[in-house]
Scaffold this motif. Structure first.
Motif, short mmCIF file in Angstrom:
data_model
loop_
_atom_site.label_atom_id
_atom_site.label_comp_id
_atom_site.label_asym_id
_atom_site.label_seq_id
_atom_site.Cartn_x
_atom_site.Cartn_y
_atom_site.Cartn_z
N ARG A 1 45.28 47.27 38.87
CA ARG A 1 45.09 46.84 40.26
C ARG A 1 43.64 46.42 40.49
NH1 ARG A 1 46.73 51.22 44.34
NH2 ARG A 1 44.67 51.00 45.21
N LEU A 2 42.75 47.22 39.93
CA LEU A 2 41.33 46.91 40.08
C LEU A 2 41.02 45.55 39.42
CD1 LEU A 2 38.53 47.95 41.01
CD2 LEU A 2 38.22 48.76 38.66
N LEU A 3 41.59 45.40 38.22
CA LEU A 3 41.35 44.15 37.50
C LEU A 3 41.83 42.95 38.29
CD1 LEU A 3 42.06 44.82 33.73
CD2 LEU A 3 39.92 44.12 34.82
N SER A 4 43.03 43.08 38.82
CA SER A 4 43.57 41.92 39.53
C SER A 4 42.79 41.71 40.83
CB SER A 4 45.07 42.09 39.79
OG SER A 4 45.28 42.79 40.99
N TRP A 5 42.32 42.83 41.41
CA TRP A 5 41.49 42.68 42.61
C TRP A 5 40.19 41.94 42.25
CZ3 TRP A 5 36.58 44.19 43.94
CH2 TRP A 5 36.23 44.03 45.30
N LEU A 6 39.61 42.38 41.11
CA LEU A 6 38.38 41.73 40.65
C LEU A 6 38.64 40.25 40.40
CD1 LEU A 6 36.74 44.22 38.14
CD2 LEU A 6 35.80 43.38 40.30
N ASP A 7 39.79 40.00 39.74
CA ASP A 7 40.13 38.63 39.39
C ASP A 7 40.18 37.76 40.65
OD1 ASP A 7 40.92 36.46 37.89
OD2 ASP A 7 43.03 36.88 38.27
N PRO B 1 35.50 34.51 41.68
CA PRO B 1 34.87 33.29 42.23
C PRO B 1 33.35 33.44 42.37
CG PRO B 1 36.80 33.88 43.49
CD PRO B 1 36.56 35.01 42.54
N TYR B 2 32.94 34.64 42.80
CA TYR B 2 31.49 34.84 42.93
C TYR B 2 30.81 34.79 41.58
CZ TYR B 2 32.48 36.11 47.70
OH TYR B 2 32.88 36.06 48.99
N PHE B 3 31.52 35.35 40.59
CA PHE B 3 30.96 35.33 39.25
C PHE B 3 30.80 33.88 38.77
CE2 PHE B 3 31.69 35.17 34.65
CZ PHE B 3 30.60 35.92 34.24
N PHE B 4 31.82 33.08 39.06
CA PHE B 4 31.77 31.70 38.57
C PHE B 4 30.67 30.89 39.26
CE2 PHE B 4 36.42 32.33 37.43
CZ PHE B 4 36.11 32.58 36.11
N VAL B 5 30.39 31.17 40.52
CA VAL B 5 29.34 30.38 41.18
C VAL B 5 27.97 31.02 40.99
CG1 VAL B 5 30.87 29.36 42.89
CG2 VAL B 5 29.64 31.47 43.45
N SER B 6 27.93 32.24 40.41
CA SER B 6 26.65 32.95 40.36
C SER B 6 25.55 32.25 39.56
CB SER B 6 26.87 34.37 39.85
OG SER B 6 27.31 34.31 38.52
N PRO B 7 25.86 31.54 38.44
CA PRO B 7 24.73 30.96 37.68
C PRO B 7 23.80 30.14 38.56
CG PRO B 7 26.75 30.70 36.46
CD PRO B 7 27.14 31.28 37.78
N TYR B 8 24.40 29.34 39.44
CA TYR B 8 23.54 28.54 40.31
C TYR B 8 22.64 29.42 41.15
CZ TYR B 8 21.94 25.93 44.27
OH TYR B 8 21.13 25.41 45.23
N PHE B 9 23.25 30.47 41.75
CA PHE B 9 22.46 31.28 42.67
C PHE B 9 21.41 32.11 41.94
CE2 PHE B 9 26.06 30.15 45.25
CZ PHE B 9 25.44 29.79 46.43
#
Lengths: 324, 446
Positions: free
Chosen positions: A29-35, A40-48
């Motif tokens: 459940r945690l994993l799917s919540w994280l997913d 999304p935040y992880f994917f956009v994080s490099p820019y930030f």
């Protein structure tokens, strides 16, 4: 059509179908919540993250430095706002601001107008349209230094092409670096040569999103092409114009390479600072005189100036076309 | 080396991109140049000494000298790293950051004349070379070269490498046109003093209308000032307590007045050194004479090109002496091997090191024994009609009096010369120029 037609759908209830399978155990459940939530935040994080390191941190650190008498490999004393008060009383700084604004105005206003007209022309059915469209973008891909070197030679006092032509017309040779007006004009032409095509292409792209039927309708109503341009094209391009104005403002206020090359590579911008821009002023203070604190304060004031000017321009452009 | 006023035209531009982030730069960039830290695997006695220099082309021309040293000293190997061709906007800020950070700098670093006052005012960053016996080298150098390497605490922290000296380059074709002699000995006799030089200029302008007698304000001002400084206690813009004397030093005023008299008489081509126009004028014969430090010969031959070979020649400078440019080597106190670094420095600034650099790159030695070496003393320059460049430059530095560079010498020099160029070119009126000259000097001194 009446409202009652679809009234029934509102009261319709979802049929009580079989419940989906039982909820997954905690870990999944945690994993799917994280997913779902964190990925999304992880994917956009490099820019930030990069922005934080190369954008935010230098900004804040520069602000910190600007509160000090900060000499490279020398003393660093906290002096509060003293750099700022000194800067605001420094006529060399205001001279640089005047030059920057002056060059910005005489470069940007004709440039954007010209770009708009060019884009409008290229939006018409022309023979060899693609070649024309590509060729107006060509100046952009030339190196800014190459542009400046070539133009500086054109504007040469003793052996420059422009003075040679003027001489043919019986006009005394102009020492372009020597007066404010002449140096501003020279630098503005370099900026325009390079950036007009870029803005024209952006306008052109935006123009192609304007529906053709608007023009057809206007033509049927008897609107001239000029009237169509000001009544349809310009108002509908407004968001794009705002974008180009803001980008040009930032570019114009950080103008650096052209005036430096024009002034033989010096940061002084002419013997009496005729064309020293704020960016050159900052480099001179920071890297020639090693007054980092003072240069940092100037950098911050430049930042504020850009913000203010961009906002003013935004307000002006937003009103554009409204009066037409 | 001699880049204090030679700003690469392409150079300055890139620096702009640094503006907003440079304040954030730590001291640990460019690890490639970091000294000896990774050498732990080597045998205990083997030491690597990093030598950092700057300058384009042949720069310090120490390749041969370093190879000689490395062959003779297997346990102390020198790594010669020329960091950049740009002194003012790249090398100097980088070195200052390394000094401040306490690591990163080479075991030996080179420094241009323009920044010597700044370094002399930062004794905490440099090893005392006297501690390693290098003060015994005093007799090897002209006093003015040696004394600049003594810091504000009175300790020796740097020894000289090359030296500019000063001669007067002239165009034989233009001199012929003006009916002046073209033989270099006769030309030297035309101008024993600066007043004679002015008179020759008037004579020249009477015959040749379409060329200036002198390029512009910079070189003449520097030549006159170097002589005048010697007559006024060796001071330029600062006295020895770092107080600004730009308005009080009669030498500065004398040099200013002389430039004014040349410019007002219409003898200059109103050119700024290192500008595009200046380069073009050099190729096309836009001016007839120019103050020439030894390194300027390379600038002239490189800029004027083969087509103008033999059109230029070298005569003595009015007043007989002068200097523009030159460099020093020093050992930062952050070096882990200051003793070995001092040994290497001793070799490189010594006769063998400097003669090797002269052979390799034409850098004129500041060491007197090196100047007397036949390689240097009998040197001729084929581009300049085989002018005996060695003896000419040696003579120009033999009589120079010691000078003192203030901490902000470079900034004040740049600011006041800007006023001179402006007055020469017409953006500043001559009758307001002196006031402005002093004002700009005061501002630049902060």
């Amino acid at each position: 059509m009446s409202l009652s037609v679809d009234a029934g759908s509102r009261t319709r209830t979802v049929p009580p179908g079989p419940r989906r399978h039982a909820r997954p155990p905690g870990g999944r459940r945690l994993l799917s919540w994280l997913d779902l939530r964190a990925a999304p935040y992880f994917f956009v994080s490099p820019y930030f993250i990069l922005f934080a390191i190369f954008g935010i941190f230098p900004l804040i650190f520069t602000a910190w430095v600007s509160l000090h008498d900060w000499q490279l490999a020398g003393d660093k004393t906290f002096i509060g706002m003293e750099n700022y008060t000194e800067l605001l009383a420094d006529d060399k700084f205001w001279n640089a601001v005047l030059n920057t604004v002056g060059i910005f105005v005489i470069a940007t206003v004709p440039q954007l107008l010209l770009a708009l007209l060019l884009a409008n022309a290229l939006n018409k059915k022309l023979r060899g349209r693609l070649v024309l469209r590509l060729s107006i973008l060509a100046p952009l891909i030339t190196s800014v230094v190459a542009v400046a070197v070539v133009f500086t030679q054109l504007y040469g006092r003793d052996y420059g092409l422009i003075n040679w032509v003027l001489g043919g017309l019986g006009i005394e040779p102009i020492h372009w670096q020597n007066a404010k007006w002449s140096s501003w004009v020279a630098i503005a032409t370099m900026v325009d040569w390079r950036w007009t095509g870029y803005n024209a292409i952006i306008y052109l792209a935006a123009m192609q999103t304007i529906p053709k039927d608007l023009y057809e309708a206007a033509a049927i109503d008897g609107a001239s092409p000029r009237r169509q341009f000001w009544g349809i094209t310009v108002p509908l391009l407004k968001p794009t114009i705002i974008f180009t104005v803001i980008v040009s403002t930032i570019g114009g206020f950080t103008l650096f390479a052209e005036p430096v090359m024009f002034g033989a590579g010096l940061m002084t911008g002419g013997t009496t600072g005729q064309f020293q821009t704020v960016a050159m002023f900052i480099v001179k203070e920071g890297f020639r005189d090693f007054q980092y604190g003072y240069a940092a304060a100037a950098a911050w004031i430049l930042f504020l100036l850009i913000m203010i000017t961009a906002l003013i321009n935004f307000a002006i452009v937003r009103g554009l076309g409204r009066s037409r | 080396m001699m880049n204090n006023t030679r700003r690469g035209v392409l150079a300055a531009v890139a620096a702009g991109s640094l503006v907003f982030t440079a304040a954030a730069c730590g001291g640990d960039e460019a690890p490639a140049a970091a000294p000896s830290a990774g050498g732990s695997a080597a045998p205990a006695e083997k030491i690597e000494i990093t030598l950092n220099t700057f300058g384009g082309g042949e720069n310090f021309a120490y390749d041969d000298a370093v190879a000689q040293w490395n062959a003779a000293n297997p346990n102390v190997q020198v790594k010669y790293v020329n960091l950049t061709d740009r002194f003012e906007d790249t090398y100097l800020p980088q070195v200052l950051q390394w000094l401040e950070a306490g690591s990163g700098a080479g075991d030996i670093i080179a420094m241009d004349e323009g920044a010597m006052g700044l370094m002399a005012a930062r004794p905490q960053y440099f090893a005392d070379l006297g501690q390693y016996g290098l003060d015994s080298r005093k007799a090897d150098f002209p006093a003015f070269k040696y004394d600049v390497g003594v810091n504000t605490e009175g300790k020796l922290f740097a020894l000289g490498t090359d030296i500019g000296g000063m001669a007067m380059c002239y165009r034989t074709d233009l001199f012929e046109k003006a009916g002046l002699p073209t033989n270099r000995d006769e030309v030297s006799k035309l101008w024993p003093t600066w007043n004679d030089y002015l008179e020759v200029g008037k004579q020249f302008k009477g015959k040749v209308k379409d060329a200036g007698f002198v390029d512009g304000a910079n070189t003449v001002y520097n030549s006159v000032l170097a002589q005048e400084a010697g007559k006024n206690g060796g001071l330029y813009y600062f006295d020895k307590s770092q107080a600004l004397v730009v308005d009080k030093n009669p030498g500065v005023k004398a040099a200013f007045d002389y430039v004014q008299s040349l410019s007002s008489a219409g003898l200059t081509a109103k050119l700024r050194s290192w500008s595009e126009e200046w380069n073009t004028a050099m190729q096309k014969g836009g001016f007839a004479t120019m103050g020439c430090p030894s390194w300027m010969l390379g600038v002239i031959s490189g800029t004027s090109g083969e087509g103008n070979a033999k059109k230029w020649d070298v005569a003595a400078v009015p007043g007989g002496s002068g200097n523009w440019g030159g460099s020093w080597l020093m050992v930062p106190s952050q070096s882990k091997h200051p003793k070995e670094a001092a040994d290497v420095l001793n070799f490189l600034t010594g006769k063998d090191g400097q003669v090797a650099a002269f052979k390799e790159g034409g850098n004129f030695p500041s060491s007197v024994p090196a100047q007397q070496d036949p390689t240097v003393a009998e040197a001729k320059n084929p581009y300049f009609n085989d002018a005996p460049s060695g003896p000419i430059f040696a003579a120009s530095v033999a009589q120079l009096a010691p000078v003192f560079f203030g901490e902000k010498h470079a900034q004040v020099k740049a600011a006041v010369e800007e006023v001179l160029v402006g007055a020469d070119q017409g953006s500043v009126k001559w009758d307001e120029a002196w006031t402005r000259f002093v004002e700009e000097g005061v501002k630049a001194a902060g």
